[in-house]
Structures are given as C-alpha cells and as structure tokens.
Design an enzyme around this catalytic site. Sequence first.
Site, PDB file in Angstrom:
ATOM      1  N   ALA A  33      42.833  30.871  37.082  1.00  0.00           N
ATOM      2  CA  ALA A  33      43.986  31.541  36.194  1.00  0.00           C
ATOM      3  C   ALA A  33      44.841  32.403  37.010  1.00  0.00           C
ATOM      4  O   ALA A  33      45.047  32.285  38.323  1.00  0.00           O
ATOM      5  CB  ALA A  33      43.369  32.014  34.848  1.00  0.00           C
ATOM      6  N   GLU A  34      45.247  33.510  36.526  1.00  0.00           N
ATOM      7  CA  GLU A  34      46.137  34.249  37.295  1.00  0.00           C
ATOM      8  C   GLU A  34      45.251  35.117  38.114  1.00  0.00           C
ATOM      9  O   GLU A  34      44.434  35.723  37.616  1.00  0.00           O
ATOM     10  CB  GLU A  34      46.925  35.425  36.225  1.00  0.00           C
ATOM     11  N   GLY A  36      44.349  38.727  39.368  1.00  0.00           N
ATOM     12  CA  GLY A  36      44.113  40.038  38.664  1.00  0.00           C
ATOM     13  C   GLY A  36      43.118  39.939  37.455  1.00  0.00           C
ATOM     14  O   GLY A  36      42.771  41.210  36.902  1.00  0.00           O
ATOM     15  N   GLY A  37      43.084  38.855  36.953  1.00  0.00           N
ATOM     16  CA  GLY A  37      41.952  38.849  35.833  1.00  0.00           C
ATOM     17  C   GLY A  37      42.372  39.369  34.733  1.00  0.00           C
ATOM     18  O   GLY A  37      43.310  39.840  34.378  1.00  0.00           O
ATOM     19  N   CYS A  39      41.872  42.755  33.694  1.00  0.00           N
ATOM     20  CA  CYS A  39      42.441  44.241  33.969  1.00  0.00           C
ATOM     21  C   CYS A  39      43.800  44.047  34.076  1.00  0.00           C
ATOM     22  O   CYS A  39      44.554  44.799  33.384  1.00  0.00           O
ATOM     23  CB  CYS A  39      41.834  44.658  35.392  1.00  0.00           C
ATOM     24  N   GLY A 259      35.282  41.955  20.665  1.00  0.00           N
ATOM     25  CA  GLY A 259      34.064  41.812  21.530  1.00  0.00           C
ATOM     26  C   GLY A 259      34.480  41.018  22.844  1.00  0.00           C
ATOM     27  O   GLY A 259      35.297  40.050  22.970  1.00  0.00           O
ATOM     28  N   ARG A 260      33.564  41.245  23.878  1.00  0.00           N
ATOM     29  CA  ARG A 260      33.846  40.483  25.348  1.00  0.00           C
ATOM     30  C   ARG A 260      32.442  40.002  25.614  1.00  0.00           C
ATOM     31  O   ARG A 260      31.252  40.719  25.425  1.00  0.00           O
ATOM     32  CB  ARG A 260      34.404  41.311  26.278  1.00  0.00           C
ATOM     33  N   ASP A 300      31.873  42.329  35.120  1.00  0.00           N
ATOM     34  CA  ASP A 300      31.586  41.715  33.493  1.00  0.00           C
ATOM     35  C   ASP A 300      30.565  40.850  33.712  1.00  0.00           C
ATOM     36  O   ASP A 300      30.019  40.290  32.725  1.00  0.00           O
ATOM     37  CB  ASP A 300      33.069  41.201  32.830  1.00  0.00           C
ATOM     38  N   HIS A 432      44.312  77.608  40.049  1.00  0.00           N
ATOM     39  CA  HIS A 432      44.841  78.230  38.457  1.00  0.00           C
ATOM     40  C   HIS A 432      46.403  78.106  38.280  1.00  0.00           C
ATOM     41  O   HIS A 432      47.233  78.446  39.147  1.00  0.00           O
ATOM     42  CB  HIS A 432      44.188  79.677  38.314  1.00  0.00           C
TER      43      HIS A 432
END
Length: 456
Positions: A33-34, A36-37, A39, A259-260, A300, A432
């Site tokens: 597929a593309e 980069g998946g 994300c 869900g994944r 994943d 600071h």
Amino acid sequence: MYDVTVIGGGSGGYAAAIRAAQLGAKVVLAECAETGGTCVNRGCIPSKIWLRAADILHHVKTGREFGINASLEGIDYPAILERKNGVSAEIRMGMEALLQNNGIEVARGHAVLKSPREVDVDGRVIETKTIIIATGSSLSAPAVPGLKEAAMTTDDVLEMAKVPDSILVCGAGCIEVEMAFLLSAFGCRVAVASGDARILPKEDSDTSQRIAQALRDRGVEIIPRASLESVELSGARAVCRLSGPKERTVTVEKVLVSGRTPATSGLGLENAGVALNEARGIRVNDRLASSVEGIYAVGDATGGWMLSHAASSMAVVAAENALGAGSRYPFNRIPRCLWTQPEMAAVGLSEEEAERKGHEVETGVFPYAINGLAMVRNQVDGAVKIVSDARYGEILGVHIVGSSATEIIGEAVLAMQLEATVQELARSIRVHPTFSEAVVDAARDAKGWALYLPRS
C-alpha cells in the site's frame, strides 16, 4: 540473495530498511500500500493535524483572556482535510526519496513467507538471509449486533467533512481518549463507555483522574464499567445498549470503532513456523527475534505497542541484530503520549505497578498551577509526577499531564536511559520560565525539599 528483506513500509519497516542499509546490507522492502503505513496516512500525522486545528480553535475562543477579541467566522473542514492530505503526501515523498537515497529496493506488492529464507511478492520469489516483519496493524470492530450500520471508524473521523452531532466511544485507551477530545472540540456530544473502572486503565491513577476531569470539563460523559452489547437503529439515530453494573442505553448518531489488531494474517507465517502471542501478534524476545532464527518483528505487528515511535526504535535494534549484533530492546523506556488538552505523557512504571513489583516507592508531584510559564499562558491544568525507588533513587516512572507534556517526556526517557537518580534530577538546571522546570520541582518533592510547595 538479499541480506535483509523488510515487509512493510510504515514507521518500523522504513527505519529498519534504512538502518540495515547504513550498515552495508543489501536490502529490499516490500510494501503493498502507501509508504508510511498507518502513522503517516491514517494515524499519527493526520490526527495531529486535526488536533492542531482543535487547539487553534480553543485559542480563538479563549483569546479574550489575553485581550484578543477575535470572532469565529466558521470552520472550513475541507481546508483541514487539504492540509492533512498535503502534509501526509509530503512526508511520504520524503520517505520514498530517502529509501532511494540509501539504495533500498522497493518491491510493490503483497508479501508472503514461503520459508524462513524466501518471500513471495506477488509472484516474485525473493531469497534472503534475514527477514524483518513490520506490517503494522489494522482496524478491528467488535462483533456487536447492529454495530456495522452505525459505525464510524478512526479513518472516517480523519476524513470527515462534517462532524457527527453525537457519538459513543467504546473503550478508554489512548486512541479512544484522543478521539473523544478531538470530536468534542468540534462540537460533537461524546460519551465514553469504559470497560474498566477508569479511563486509561494502564496509566497511573493520577494521570487517569486528571485526563478524565479534562474530558468532563469539555462536556464528555464517561460511563465506567460499561460494554457495548447491541446497537439498534431508530431512524438516523443509534440506540446503544450498554451492559455493566447498571444497564442503560445511549442514543447517538454514530459509534466509534477504534480497535486495532496486528496485521499478521495472510503473511504465510505458518509456512515459516513463526509463533504468535495471545494478541495475534508475532511473539518476539528482548532482541526482537521471533521463534524462527533469522526472522524479526517490530511495532504493531508484535501486538504489544501500538505506537509509531516504538516501531521505529524497535526497527533500529532489529536491523542491527539481523546483521549480527546482540542488542536488547528497552521496552521499559517506551514513552506513551496523548495530544489532548492538556497533553499526557508517561514512561516507565505507574505508582501502582511499582508497588506491585515490590519497590519501596517514593513519589514527587509538582502541579502546573504554580509553574510560572503555565500561569503566564493560562495552561495551569496538570502536574508532573515522578515515581522512584526510595532506597536507591532509581527513577521508575515519570507521568506528565499538562501543556508540552509530549515534548518534556523526552528528558525523562533520557534520564532513565542514562540511569540518573531522582537526586541528580533534583539538582538539574532548567531555563525559567519553562514547563520543564516542573520536572525538576517534582524530583525535589520526591526527596522532600521542594522549594515552591508548602510544607506538609
């Protein structure tokens, strides 16, 4: 014969291929597929475009607190989508250019393992010495009667040209909570059905309480110990029946499916004898090696950490180990983040986990309410909490709710990596005013000498 074959061109596969090439390996990357998946195309990057839009919307609405009287003419959803698509495309182009720059061959097609040393990509058999599987995850809907007709996936949310007037979010993990914030920011009435007693059940209880309060302040209803049992359409509405200690129904326009599950089916893992874990992810050890010699898995696809930065950092270790190193991956140093309002970030053990593991726990907490920059910006919700071992001063976990939490957590990860003690962190110096001062102040509180907190 290739040295390394990487399956999947998302965050994990991309990083694994480049690292292997840097080490002199002959690498081929298979992607169906593309580039980069999830994300780049349907997750991290698109959702942060939407959440940035929500953040700007919030600043416009609250500008009067700083004397900025701006009127809101409306929300141009096609413009948000155009920016989302543009940024994703730009990142994809950059990734593809870097793969080419590193001499990595990209094989377009669906990859299937024929054996531990052979990968079939749409009829082309690739012989390889090692394999790194980085196929990511895919959306998974629960088997609930009637859900399909009312479902709105996270992919749908990121492509929406119109926000639903109401939605039921099932589950209360990181994805669900972030989606609840996003949708409510654009005027959607949101209810969250958490199967546990609290949202973000894997995070520190203080973090859970702070984020839950932030949701409630935005009008989100949280329904604890509730599970979706069925959905029945009534005209354009979905009547959702929830089970739990108290059965009830919630009527909404849509139900979020978020869900994944690991994308491990159809890979021919059985041909190579690769074992799976209970989550249907590839079982790996601390060197990210699977049950079969020469086959590694990251991200994943392993079923454990649905996080892009986990995938890319795992990829570096897997690539190096595939080429002969023996590095162990530090699972305990993977940070978890939410780009909510306020943001959330954590690394390491919660206070409850540390106690269960037998540590004599020492904690330090510093609220954003008395941090100078938080007061200046009127971003006073949240706190930094440090969990440490009382005897040795080891930093066991850091938990941040507040503005810039997703950036500040990096210094906690580094402190743990370098084995800094809470005493050393307490004597560190920060500019600071900055939000990062709260980390030092929390460390001082852990050792009992917080300068800017009243004596207990």
